[in-house]
Design a protein around this motif. Structure first.
Motif, PDB file in Angstrom:
ATOM      1  N   GLU A 150       0.830  -1.208   0.000  1.00  0.00           N
ATOM      2  CA  GLU A 150       0.000   0.000   0.000  1.00  0.00           C
ATOM      3  C   GLU A 150       0.863   1.257   0.000  1.00  0.00           C
ATOM      4  OE1 GLU A 150      -4.069  -1.498   2.280  1.00  0.00           O
ATOM      5  OE2 GLU A 150      -2.907   0.181   3.086  1.00  0.00           O
ATOM      6  N   ILE A 151       1.931   1.253   0.805  1.00  0.00           N
ATOM      7  CA  ILE A 151       2.840   2.396   0.864  1.00  0.00           C
ATOM      8  C   ILE A 151       3.447   2.670  -0.507  1.00  0.00           C
ATOM      9  CG2 ILE A 151       5.058   3.213   1.781  1.00  0.00           C
ATOM     10  CD1 ILE A 151       4.334   1.601   4.363  1.00  0.00           C
ATOM     11  N   TYR A 152       3.931   1.623  -1.159  1.00  0.00           N
ATOM     12  CA  TYR A 152       4.588   1.809  -2.453  1.00  0.00           C
ATOM     13  C   TYR A 152       3.597   2.133  -3.557  1.00  0.00           C
ATOM     14  CZ  TYR A 152       9.322   0.890  -0.966  1.00  0.00           C
ATOM     15  OH  TYR A 152      10.561   1.013  -0.373  1.00  0.00           O
ATOM     16  N   ASP A 153       2.383   1.625  -3.447  1.00  0.00           N
ATOM     17  CA  ASP A 153       1.349   1.979  -4.411  1.00  0.00           C
ATOM     18  C   ASP A 153       1.018   3.467  -4.309  1.00  0.00           C
ATOM     19  OD1 ASP A 153      -0.634   1.287  -6.414  1.00  0.00           O
ATOM     20  OD2 ASP A 153      -2.145   1.511  -4.854  1.00  0.00           O
ATOM     21  N   ALA A 154       0.906   3.965  -3.075  1.00  0.00           N
ATOM     22  CA  ALA A 154       0.635   5.385  -2.861  1.00  0.00           C
ATOM     23  C   ALA A 154       1.808   6.238  -3.330  1.00  0.00           C
ATOM     24  CB  ALA A 154       0.341   5.657  -1.386  1.00  0.00           C
ATOM     25  N   ARG A 155       3.026   5.773  -3.068  1.00  0.00           N
ATOM     26  CA  ARG A 155       4.203   6.501  -3.553  1.00  0.00           C
ATOM     27  C   ARG A 155       4.198   6.590  -5.075  1.00  0.00           C
ATOM     28  NH1 ARG A 155       9.773   4.293  -1.492  1.00  0.00           N
ATOM     29  NH2 ARG A 155      10.377   5.922  -2.988  1.00  0.00           N
ATOM     30  N   CYS A 156       3.847   5.492  -5.715  1.00  0.00           N
ATOM     31  CA  CYS A 156       3.820   5.471  -7.176  1.00  0.00           C
ATOM     32  C   CYS A 156       2.806   6.490  -7.708  1.00  0.00           C
ATOM     33  CB  CYS A 156       3.480   4.067  -7.669  1.00  0.00           C
ATOM     34  SG  CYS A 156       3.599   3.872  -9.466  1.00  0.00           S
ATOM     35  N   ALA A 157       1.645   6.557  -7.066  1.00  0.00           N
ATOM     36  CA  ALA A 157       0.612   7.497  -7.507  1.00  0.00           C
ATOM     37  C   ALA A 157       1.094   8.938  -7.375  1.00  0.00           C
ATOM     38  CB  ALA A 157      -0.663   7.281  -6.684  1.00  0.00           C
ATOM     39  N   ILE A 158       1.710   9.261  -6.241  1.00  0.00           N
ATOM     40  CA  ILE A 158       2.179  10.636  -6.022  1.00  0.00           C
ATOM     41  C   ILE A 158       3.331  10.971  -6.959  1.00  0.00           C
ATOM     42  CG2 ILE A 158       3.315  12.178  -4.368  1.00  0.00           C
ATOM     43  CD1 ILE A 158       1.660  10.876  -2.173  1.00  0.00           C
ATOM     44  N   GLU A 159       4.306  10.071  -7.075  1.00  0.00           N
ATOM     45  CA  GLU A 159       5.452  10.344  -7.944  1.00  0.00           C
ATOM     46  C   GLU A 159       5.031  10.471  -9.404  1.00  0.00           C
ATOM     47  OE1 GLU A 159       9.099   8.187  -7.409  1.00  0.00           O
ATOM     48  OE2 GLU A 159       8.667   7.786  -5.296  1.00  0.00           O
ATOM     49  N   LEU A 209       4.672   9.079   3.778  1.00  0.00           N
ATOM     50  CA  LEU A 209       5.038   7.809   3.145  1.00  0.00           C
ATOM     51  C   LEU A 209       6.547   7.565   3.223  1.00  0.00           C
ATOM     52  CD1 LEU A 209       2.784   8.116  -0.037  1.00  0.00           C
ATOM     53  CD2 LEU A 209       2.404   6.594   1.920  1.00  0.00           C
ATOM     54  N   SER A 210       7.327   8.625   3.151  1.00  0.00           N
ATOM     55  CA  SER A 210       8.787   8.494   3.244  1.00  0.00           C
ATOM     56  C   SER A 210       9.202   7.940   4.597  1.00  0.00           C
ATOM     57  CB  SER A 210       9.461   9.856   3.021  1.00  0.00           C
ATOM     58  OG  SER A 210       9.194  10.349   1.727  1.00  0.00           O
ATOM     59  N   ALA A 211       8.591   8.459   5.657  1.00  0.00           N
ATOM     60  CA  ALA A 211       8.911   7.975   7.003  1.00  0.00           C
ATOM     61  C   ALA A 211       8.548   6.502   7.146  1.00  0.00           C
ATOM     62  CB  ALA A 211       8.173   8.812   8.048  1.00  0.00           C
ATOM     63  N   GLN A 212       7.389   6.118   6.630  1.00  0.00           N
ATOM     64  CA  GLN A 212       6.972   4.718   6.689  1.00  0.00           C
ATOM     65  C   GLN A 212       7.938   3.838   5.892  1.00  0.00           C
ATOM     66  OE1 GLN A 212       2.912   4.606   5.323  1.00  0.00           O
ATOM     67  NE2 GLN A 212       2.181   5.958   6.937  1.00  0.00           N
ATOM     68  N   LEU A 245       9.503   1.221  -8.407  1.00  0.00           N
ATOM     69  CA  LEU A 245       8.884   1.086  -7.090  1.00  0.00           C
ATOM     70  C   LEU A 245       8.303  -0.311  -6.872  1.00  0.00           C
ATOM     71  CD1 LEU A 245       7.154   4.574  -6.743  1.00  0.00           C
ATOM     72  CD2 LEU A 245       9.262   3.778  -5.653  1.00  0.00           C
ATOM     73  N   THR A 246       7.825  -0.944  -7.939  1.00  0.00           N
ATOM     74  CA  THR A 246       7.327  -2.321  -7.814  1.00  0.00           C
ATOM     75  C   THR A 246       8.467  -3.268  -7.443  1.00  0.00           C
ATOM     76  OG1 THR A 246       5.542  -1.946  -9.403  1.00  0.00           O
ATOM     77  CG2 THR A 246       6.206  -4.228  -9.031  1.00  0.00           C
ATOM     78  N   LEU A 247       9.605  -3.065  -8.079  1.00  0.00           N
ATOM     79  CA  LEU A 247      10.766  -3.899  -7.771  1.00  0.00           C
ATOM     80  C   LEU A 247      11.233  -3.672  -6.335  1.00  0.00           C
ATOM     81  CD1 LEU A 247      12.906  -5.898  -8.793  1.00  0.00           C
ATOM     82  CD2 LEU A 247      14.247  -3.932  -9.592  1.00  0.00           C
ATOM     83  N   ALA A 248      11.228  -2.420  -5.905  1.00  0.00           N
ATOM     84  CA  ALA A 248      11.656  -2.105  -4.535  1.00  0.00           C
ATOM     85  C   ALA A 248      10.723  -2.757  -3.508  1.00  0.00           C
ATOM     86  CB  ALA A 248      11.680  -0.591  -4.338  1.00  0.00           C
ATOM     87  N   ALA A 249       9.421  -2.692  -3.749  1.00  0.00           N
ATOM     88  CA  ALA A 249       8.468  -3.308  -2.834  1.00  0.00           C
ATOM     89  C   ALA A 249       8.627  -4.825  -2.825  1.00  0.00           C
ATOM     90  CB  ALA A 249       7.043  -2.927  -3.228  1.00  0.00           C
ATOM     91  N   SER A 250       8.936  -5.392  -3.986  1.00  0.00           N
ATOM     92  CA  SER A 250       9.170  -6.840  -4.068  1.00  0.00           C
ATOM     93  C   SER A 250      10.369  -7.244  -3.227  1.00  0.00           C
ATOM     94  CB  SER A 250       9.381  -7.262  -5.525  1.00  0.00           C
ATOM     95  OG  SER A 250       8.238  -7.018  -6.305  1.00  0.00           O
ATOM     96  N   HIS A 251      11.424  -6.422  -3.238  1.00  0.00           N
ATOM     97  CA  HIS A 251      12.606  -6.694  -2.421  1.00  0.00           C
ATOM     98  C   HIS A 251      12.251  -6.679  -0.935  1.00  0.00           C
ATOM     99  CE1 HIS A 251      15.600  -5.323  -5.760  1.00  0.00           C
ATOM    100  NE2 HIS A 251      15.364  -6.603  -5.801  1.00  0.00           N
TER     101      HIS A 251
END
Length: 267
Positions: A127-136, A204-207, A252-258
């Motif tokens: 969820e965090i990375y999905d939200a980051r993707c939307a904002i970026e 989101l950055s802090a999370q 960001l998908t790759l980062a979340a997968s890691h």
């Protein structure tokens, strides 16, 4: 609060009191006591002057950093009364600080159990990375819409951060690498010139950093990390919207997968 949490918070509180002791001091000349920020204690002269912030904001920032750095562990309870005693302040600013962190989802509040440090599940991370993707992605689109000048300023700022990332990679400091990596993305969002996006992304950055620092994951190779960010810069510089949006999503998908060891849920 655990023994480790109490010890670390006590150290933080000592620094808080020392800084507050210099917070307001009479000044000479007209105006008398204007509450100007002064650091004149021997041995502390190298400190930068404090921005004027409320007590609750300073408490919130200190606890926030302790959570991000992993000094306060997932599930660790934070007792309002105990924190107030350690800081020698009333419970009101502590309660406000804790509520700020609950709203930022760094703490969780449960009836009859008080407040504790949040634990992030794989679902939370996605969820965090999905939200980051939307904002970026939105920020990237706004930068492109701003024209060549806006793109040039953004790419210059991003290249400067990427240069610092290269240095951090050579030094091998994992946490520094993570922090500068995230700074790259924060710079991208900031370049859109929308303070509301900045505020949302800050949470989101802090999370994100809290998750990364807790999991102690292995980072991608230095070359891979630099190349991924280089692709983003090149696409932005060229104004290639679709290429840039795809690069942001893939990165960001790759980062979340890691972080999770899994692919995103299909739900």
């Amino acid at each position: 609060m655990s023994t480790v949490g109490r010890t670390l918070l006590t150290v933080a509180c000592w620094g808080q009191r020392m800084l507050e002791a210099t917070w307001r001091r009479p000044t000479s000349g007209a105006g008398g006591d204007r509450g100007e920020s002064i650091v004149a204690v021997s041995g502390l002269s190298g400190l930068k002057t404090f921005e004027r912030k409320s007590t609750s904001d300073r408490i919130s920032e200190e606890l926030r950093q302790m959570i991000i750095e992993g000094r306060l562990r997932p599930g660790e309870p934070l007792a309002e009364t105990r924190i107030a005693e350690l800081l020698d302040v009333s419970r009101a600013p502590v309660r406000e600080a804790l509520q700020q962190l609950v709203q930022q989802k760094l703490l969780v509040s449960a009836r009859n159990r008080g407040v504790s440090v949040a634990a992030f599940t794989a679902s939370d991370i996605w969820e965090i990375y999905d939200a980051r993707c939307a904002i970026e992605s939105h920020a990237a689109g706004r930068i492109i819409d701003g024209g060549p000048g806006t793109r040039a300023r953004a790419t210059d700022a991003l290249r400067a951060v990427l240069d610092r990332l290269r240095i951090a990679l050579k030094q091998g400091d994992r946490r520094k690498i993570s922090a500068i990596d995230l700074e790259f993305h924060t710079t991208l969002v900031a370049s859109a010139g929308n303070s509301r996006l900045d505020d949302a992304y800050s949470i989101l950055s802090a999370q994100t950093l809290a998750c990364i620092n807790r999991l102690e994951i292995a980072l991608p190779s230095g070359e891979e990390l630099v190349d991924e960010h280089g692709v983003l810069i090149d696409a932005l510089a060229a104004g290639e919207r679709e290429t840039l949006l795809k690069a942001i999503n893939d990165h960001l998908t790759l980062a979340a997968s890691h972080l999770t060891g899994s692919q995103p849920s299909s739900n």
